[in-house]
Design a protein around this motif. Structure first.
Motif, PDB file in Angstrom:
ATOM      1  N   SER A  27     -28.971  44.750 -10.550  1.00  0.00           N
ATOM      2  CA  SER A  27     -28.217  44.785 -11.790  1.00  0.00           C
ATOM      3  C   SER A  27     -26.719  44.697 -11.541  1.00  0.00           C
ATOM      4  CB  SER A  27     -28.534  46.070 -12.564  1.00  0.00           C
ATOM      5  OG  SER A  27     -28.272  47.198 -11.751  1.00  0.00           O
ATOM      6  N   LEU A  28     -26.293  44.848 -10.274  1.00  0.00           N
ATOM      7  CA  LEU A  28     -24.889  44.655  -9.936  1.00  0.00           C
ATOM      8  C   LEU A  28     -24.657  43.169  -9.656  1.00  0.00           C
ATOM      9  CD1 LEU A  28     -24.141  47.623  -7.530  1.00  0.00           C
ATOM     10  CD2 LEU A  28     -23.183  47.278  -9.795  1.00  0.00           C
ATOM     11  N   PRO A  29     -23.723  42.550 -10.340  1.00  0.00           N
ATOM     12  CA  PRO A  29     -23.507  41.116 -10.129  1.00  0.00           C
ATOM     13  C   PRO A  29     -23.029  40.827  -8.715  1.00  0.00           C
ATOM     14  CG  PRO A  29     -21.720  42.076 -11.424  1.00  0.00           C
ATOM     15  CD  PRO A  29     -22.767  43.140 -11.278  1.00  0.00           C
ATOM     16  N   ASP A  30     -23.651  39.847  -8.097  1.00  0.00           N
ATOM     17  CA  ASP A  30     -23.227  39.448  -6.757  1.00  0.00           C
ATOM     18  C   ASP A  30     -21.845  38.808  -6.823  1.00  0.00           C
ATOM     19  OD1 ASP A  30     -25.535  40.331  -5.526  1.00  0.00           O
ATOM     20  OD2 ASP A  30     -26.595  38.437  -5.925  1.00  0.00           O
ATOM     21  N   GLN A  31     -20.978  39.225  -5.918  1.00  0.00           N
ATOM     22  CA  GLN A  31     -19.640  38.657  -5.833  1.00  0.00           C
ATOM     23  C   GLN A  31     -19.371  38.278  -4.387  1.00  0.00           C
ATOM     24  OE1 GLN A  31     -16.587  41.142  -7.498  1.00  0.00           O
ATOM     25  NE2 GLN A  31     -17.768  41.635  -9.327  1.00  0.00           N
ATOM     26  N   PRO A  32     -18.666  37.179  -4.168  1.00  0.00           N
ATOM     27  CA  PRO A  32     -18.364  36.761  -2.792  1.00  0.00           C
ATOM     28  C   PRO A  32     -17.604  37.849  -2.042  1.00  0.00           C
ATOM     29  CG  PRO A  32     -17.860  35.012  -4.359  1.00  0.00           C
ATOM     30  CD  PRO A  32     -18.153  36.242  -5.157  1.00  0.00           C
ATOM     31  N   HIS A  33     -18.123  38.224  -0.870  1.00  0.00           N
ATOM     32  CA  HIS A  33     -17.449  39.208  -0.020  1.00  0.00           C
ATOM     33  C   HIS A  33     -17.171  40.519  -0.763  1.00  0.00           C
ATOM     34  CE1 HIS A  33     -16.993  35.716   2.540  1.00  0.00           C
ATOM     35  NE2 HIS A  33     -16.257  35.115   1.622  1.00  0.00           N
ATOM     36  N   ALA A  34     -18.087  40.956  -1.624  1.00  0.00           N
ATOM     37  CA  ALA A  34     -17.865  42.159  -2.435  1.00  0.00           C
ATOM     38  C   ALA A  34     -17.664  43.384  -1.556  1.00  0.00           C
ATOM     39  CB  ALA A  34     -19.046  42.372  -3.385  1.00  0.00           C
ATOM     40  N   LEU A  35     -18.455  43.501  -0.472  1.00  0.00           N
ATOM     41  CA  LEU A  35     -18.355  44.680   0.383  1.00  0.00           C
ATOM     42  C   LEU A  35     -16.994  44.752   1.058  1.00  0.00           C
ATOM     43  CD1 LEU A  35     -19.598  47.148   1.703  1.00  0.00           C
ATOM     44  CD2 LEU A  35     -20.666  45.654   3.407  1.00  0.00           C
ATOM     45  N   ALA A  36     -16.560  43.650   1.639  1.00  0.00           N
ATOM     46  CA  ALA A  36     -15.260  43.634   2.318  1.00  0.00           C
ATOM     47  C   ALA A  36     -14.127  43.872   1.320  1.00  0.00           C
ATOM     48  CB  ALA A  36     -15.062  42.305   3.045  1.00  0.00           C
ATOM     49  N   ARG A  37     -14.221  43.258   0.144  1.00  0.00           N
ATOM     50  CA  ARG A  37     -13.181  43.438  -0.878  1.00  0.00           C
ATOM     51  C   ARG A  37     -13.109  44.887  -1.348  1.00  0.00           C
ATOM     52  NH1 ARG A  37     -14.700  40.891  -5.452  1.00  0.00           N
ATOM     53  NH2 ARG A  37     -12.652  41.389  -6.341  1.00  0.00           N
ATOM     54  N   ALA A  38     -14.278  45.501  -1.539  1.00  0.00           N
ATOM     55  CA  ALA A  38     -14.296  46.883  -2.016  1.00  0.00           C
ATOM     56  C   ALA A  38     -13.709  47.831  -0.973  1.00  0.00           C
ATOM     57  CB  ALA A  38     -15.728  47.292  -2.350  1.00  0.00           C
ATOM     58  N   ARG A  39     -14.039  47.598   0.301  1.00  0.00           N
ATOM     59  CA  ARG A  39     -13.491  48.473   1.348  1.00  0.00           C
ATOM     60  C   ARG A  39     -11.983  48.302   1.471  1.00  0.00           C
ATOM     61  NH1 ARG A  39     -12.246  49.775   6.461  1.00  0.00           N
ATOM     62  NH2 ARG A  39     -13.411  51.506   7.425  1.00  0.00           N
ATOM     63  N   GLY A  86     -32.285  49.096   2.931  1.00  0.00           N
ATOM     64  CA  GLY A  86     -32.425  47.827   2.224  1.00  0.00           C
ATOM     65  C   GLY A  86     -31.435  47.591   1.121  1.00  0.00           C
ATOM     66  N   GLY A  87     -30.371  48.372   1.049  1.00  0.00           N
ATOM     67  CA  GLY A  87     -29.388  48.186  -0.019  1.00  0.00           C
ATOM     68  C   GLY A  87     -28.601  46.904   0.141  1.00  0.00           C
ATOM     69  N   SER A  88     -28.333  46.238  -0.964  1.00  0.00           N
ATOM     70  CA  SER A  88     -27.582  44.986  -0.916  1.00  0.00           C
ATOM     71  C   SER A  88     -26.106  45.254  -0.667  1.00  0.00           C
ATOM     72  CB  SER A  88     -27.737  44.241  -2.249  1.00  0.00           C
ATOM     73  OG  SER A  88     -27.099  44.974  -3.283  1.00  0.00           O
ATOM     74  N   GLU A  89     -25.349  44.198  -0.424  1.00  0.00           N
ATOM     75  CA  GLU A  89     -23.902  44.340  -0.239  1.00  0.00           C
ATOM     76  C   GLU A  89     -23.243  44.862  -1.502  1.00  0.00           C
ATOM     77  OE1 GLU A  89     -21.524  41.255   1.228  1.00  0.00           O
ATOM     78  OE2 GLU A  89     -22.380  41.250   3.244  1.00  0.00           O
ATOM     79  N   ALA A  90     -23.773  44.461  -2.661  1.00  0.00           N
ATOM     80  CA  ALA A  90     -23.192  44.917  -3.927  1.00  0.00           C
ATOM     81  C   ALA A  90     -23.320  46.431  -4.060  1.00  0.00           C
ATOM     82  CB  ALA A  90     -23.882  44.223  -5.100  1.00  0.00           C
ATOM     83  N   MET A  91     -24.481  46.979  -3.694  1.00  0.00           N
ATOM     84  CA  MET A  91     -24.666  48.423  -3.770  1.00  0.00           C
ATOM     85  C   MET A  91     -23.772  49.139  -2.768  1.00  0.00           C
ATOM     86  SD  MET A  91     -26.063  51.112  -5.008  1.00  0.00           S
ATOM     87  CE  MET A  91     -27.472  50.575  -5.977  1.00  0.00           C
ATOM     88  N   GLN A  92     -23.661  48.587  -1.573  1.00  0.00           N
ATOM     89  CA  GLN A  92     -22.790  49.187  -0.562  1.00  0.00           C
ATOM     90  C   GLN A  92     -21.331  49.152  -1.014  1.00  0.00           C
ATOM     91  OE1 GLN A  92     -23.713  47.636   3.482  1.00  0.00           O
ATOM     92  NE2 GLN A  92     -25.558  46.776   2.542  1.00  0.00           N
ATOM     93  N   ALA A  93     -20.944  48.068  -1.678  1.00  0.00           N
ATOM     94  CA  ALA A  93     -19.571  47.951  -2.170  1.00  0.00           C
ATOM     95  C   ALA A  93     -19.260  49.033  -3.195  1.00  0.00           C
ATOM     96  CB  ALA A  93     -19.356  46.567  -2.785  1.00  0.00           C
ATOM     97  N   ALA A  94     -20.234  49.334  -4.038  1.00  0.00           N
ATOM     98  CA  ALA A  94     -20.023  50.362  -5.064  1.00  0.00           C
ATOM     99  C   ALA A  94     -19.714  51.714  -4.444  1.00  0.00           C
ATOM    100  CB  ALA A  94     -21.249  50.457  -5.963  1.00  0.00           C
TER     101      ALA A  94
END
Length: 764
Positions: free
Chosen positions: A36-48, A81-89
């Motif tokens: 349900s979290l929209p995929d965004q390019p490099h979301a994890l790196a951007r969030a960190r 198994g968490g996606s990058e979007a979940m990790q970014a949050a």
């Protein structure tokens, strides 16, 4: 017009399966959640990168660096198994307290979905911290009320955003890991909450890897001596036990296959807390705990399960009372498996679970199986279909509802015995978006509508429960979905307030319905009062006068307040007339004359009674009389007369101080007088003065005036004076009212004395 609020049927009542290997088993739940979290390019790196300047030098209450904590939580999510979007949050959650407007900033940078998740998680962390602090003592005593209240807070938070579940579980696990790694003692309240709230939550959702580790860590902090003792016992015989179990596993799998029973035999991990629970629950020694040595058999089908069971029982010695068939009689949450305990030739006990792959998936994943609808397809897991994200969300909420019910059930029973009450009087129903609505036991669809929105309740005309049309007075049950059917405009029915018809159970809904009808009556009363006041202003030629100004002059805050009391006949229009008309010129005492003729008394010398006048002067015929303004006498006061020079007889009350002064100087001018008809009023009215002392406040003049209006006494004059003092302020008021009998005035003064703030009310 419809306002949708559907929900599932009642929740399952039993605990989720409590066994199974966690390695790689939880990927589906996180993948589906994070979808349900929209995929965004490099979301994890951007969030960190976004969070690092804000949190890199900050620490949590535990002493752990916030950035390091976020990195570890993201790693936990990735492991299961968490996606990058979940990790970014994970990183965005910790930014909220460092931003002035976190929701706006995160929305702009990452979108509303990420912002909502961060805000909801932050809110829940704050609520849990407060509850943990307030209920620390209760939690340590295993208070069921405190524990259930914690579950309720989490339940309501999760209903708004289920992604909060994963973030909170991963964050709490990392907090426990930090305390263990730094060899610090975790706060007892935090460890207790982890063991009795977070670990059961992971168990409910089938996230076994987090459940087992969290239980072991919490046990380590709460009971360090017990934990070390069991850990040492496991370590001492680990090599011997592992060798035996591997040999037994290989032997059993080989023999099953040789007997044409297709099966995979696996070992099961050992967890210290589960061993402690079994030792205590069954009063066993360490060597007597069966699942220290445990195997799991995965068969091809149900027939293969029973074939494998038959082989095990024929080649090993069965331990009596340790066999359970959950395939023939599944648990209410769908768990299926065969459980048995056997002994080998050396007498060593071994626990064996036998199930199919589908049963194993359901046992391993729990509710996670429902969330993995994309992978499962229409068949689902364990015979439970979940073909949409909505169905997956409902499945999780049902488990949470069942969890709350399981916790509050025994506690509620004990509380009822103690006459204390707990949470047994509450139910939870769901909207079509799977939002939870908390209601009192016995609540109906009308109660539900009012709890969602007052307007929805007013316009409610029909309802569906789980898609079926029902009467509006149908009581709701836990976990049901409610859909409310409304009209565009309208109001409630008076039948809803009839307790015998059972339309309403909640106090909130009842008060909303009463308020609606009161507002309708009030509107009619105000309209009636407005019409009367406006007609009066027309008669008096005062149509240019502002209604609010008129209300203020009469002691009301607004015009509607004036219209209300006029519409209720609590304020006479004559009072308004007297205020509108200009005051007449003030006359002197000698000019205020009441011209009444008297007749000569009977010749017998007895006092005669005049037929027309109000006062009879004894022995004098046709003498002009006047009422003294100093004491304002009125029937049936005792009175005396004083002959003035050129202006007739002045009539005074017998207790008048002015009269006593005049009489002492000229006693020969005093004459006896009496009222013409003391027992039968002739329609004459007399002005009298009333002195009131009261605590000064807004609306005091209005309240006292309303008393005189209700008692049908016309007020023809008012004088007020207010002085600030050590009591906050004192008001002195003098009312001139018209009466026919002064005795009636005593009753009214008693009512005036009861007006809030009035200290004394007396005749002057």
């Amino acid at each position: 017009m419809k306002s949708n609020a559907r929900g599932p049927g009642g929740p399952p009542g039993s605990q989720g399966a409590a066994s199974g290997s966690a390695q790689g088993a939880n990927a589906s739940i996180v993948t589906a959640t994070a979808a349900s979290l929209p995929d965004q390019p490099h979301a994890l790196a951007r969030a960190r990168a976004f969070a690092e300047p804000l949190i890199a030098c900050e620490t949590l209450d535990t002493g752990e660096n916030i950035l390091a904590h976020a990195d570890a939580v993201a790693a936990i999510l990735k492991l299961i198994g968490g996606s990058e979007a979940m990790q970014a949050a994970t990183y965005l959650v910790h930014c909220c307290q460092h931003l002035t407007k976190p929701q706006e900033v995160i929305t702009k940078a990452f979108g509303a979905n990420y912002a909502a998740l961060a805000m909801e998680t932050t809110k829940l962390v704050s609520v849990q911290r407060q509850a943990r602090s307030a209920n620390a003592k209760a939690q340590l005593l295993d208070d069921p009320a405190a524990q259930t209240e914690n579950v309720r807070k989490m339940l309501l938070a999760f209903s708004r955003d289920l992604r909060v579940v994963m973030l909170r579980l991963a964050s709490r696990l990392q907090t426990l890991r930090h305390y263990a790694a730094t060899r610090q003692a975790a706060p007892p309240a935090l460890a207790h909450e982890s063991l009795h709230v977070f670990a059961p939550l992971a168990n409910r959702l089938g996230i076994w890897q987090i459940k087992w580790e969290m239980e072991d860590l919490a046990c380590r902090f709460l009971e360090p001596d017990t934990y070390k003792q069991i850990a040492q016992l496991l370590h001492e015989k680990r090599i011997e036990r592992e060798g035996f179990m591997e040999a037994l596993r290989a032997q059993l799998q080989r023999e099953l296959n040789q007997n044409h029973i297709a099966a995979l035999v696996q070992g099961r991990p050992k967890h210290i807390y589960s061993i402690v629970k079994k030792m205590r629950g069954k009063s066993l020694d360490f060597d007597q705990v069966f699942d220290i040595r445990a195997l799991r058999v995965i068969a091809a089908d149900v027939k293969g399960c029973y074939a494998a069971l038959g082989y095990v029982h024929s080649h090993f010695s069965l331990v009596e009372g340790e066999f359970d068939d959950y395939i023939a009689k599944p648990k209410s949450n769908g768990y299926q498996s065969l459980h048995t305990v056997v002994r080998d030739e050396a007498g060593r006990a071994v626990e064996i679970q036998i199930r199919t792959q589908a049963m194993h998936d359901h046992a391993e994943h729990g509710v996670a199986a429902h969330w993995a609808y994309k992978e499962a397809g229409a068949k689902g897991y364990g015979g439970v279909s979940a073909n949409s994200e909505y169905d997956a969300k409902i499945a999780v909420l049902r488990q949470l509802l069942a969890w709350e019910r399981d916790l509050s059930g025994p506690a509620a029973a004990r509380a009822r015995e103690a006459n204390k009450g707990l949470f047994e009087d509450r139910i939870y129903v769901l909207t079509p978006d799977a939002a939870i609505v908390e209601l009192p036991q016995g609540a109906t669809t009308v109660d539900f509508a009012y709890s969602v929105h007052t307007s929805l309740g007013h316009r409610c005309r029909g309802a569906r429960i789980d898609g079926v049309m029902v009467p509006l007075n149908t009581p709701l049950q836990n976990g049901q979905t409610v859909e409310v059917i409304t009209v565009k405009e309208g109001g409630p029915s008076r039948d809803w307030l009839n307790p015998e018809l059972g339309f309403l159970a909640s106090h909130r809904a009842k008060s909303k319905v009463r308020a609606w009808f009161n507002a309708q009556v009030m509107a009619q009363t105000v309209a009636k009062g407005r019409e009367a006041v406006e007609k009066l202003l027309q008669r008096e030629g005062k149509t240019a006068m502002k209604l609010d100004d008129l209300a203020l002059q009469l002691g009301f805050k607004a015009a509607d307040d004036l219209f209300e009391v006029v519409g209720k006949d609590e304020l006479s229009l004559r009072t308004i007339e007297n205020m509108l008309r200009p005051p007449e010129p003030v006359l002197s005492q000698d000019d205020y004359v009441l011209a009444k003729k008297t007749r000569q008394p009977e010749r017998s010398g007895q006092n005669g009674k005049g037929s027309k006048g109000s006062v009879l002067v004894v022995g004098i015929d046709s003498l002009l009389t006047q009422l003294a303004k100093c004491c304002k006498p009125a029937p049936p006061d005792e009175i005396l007369g004083f002959v003035t020079k050129g202006k007739g007889v002045s009539i005074h009350r017998s207790d008048c101080s002015n009269f006593r002064n005049m009489a002492s100087g000229s006693p020969d001018r005093v004459i006896e007088v009496e009222w013409s008809s003391p027992k039968t009023p002739d329609g004459s009215i007399y002005p009298v003065d009333v002195a009131v002392e009261a605590a000064d406040r807004q609306g005091l003049l209005r309240d006292i005036s309303e008393v005189f209006a209700k008692e049908k006494m016309n007020v023809i004059g008012v004088q007020t004076q207010s002085v600030k003092d050590n009591r906050g302020g004192t008001a002195w008021m003098t009312f001139t009212v018209e009466v026919a009998q002064s005795s009636r005035l005593k009753q009214v003064l008693g009512i005036v004395a009861d007006v809030p703030g009035v200290r004394s009310a007396r005749r002057r």
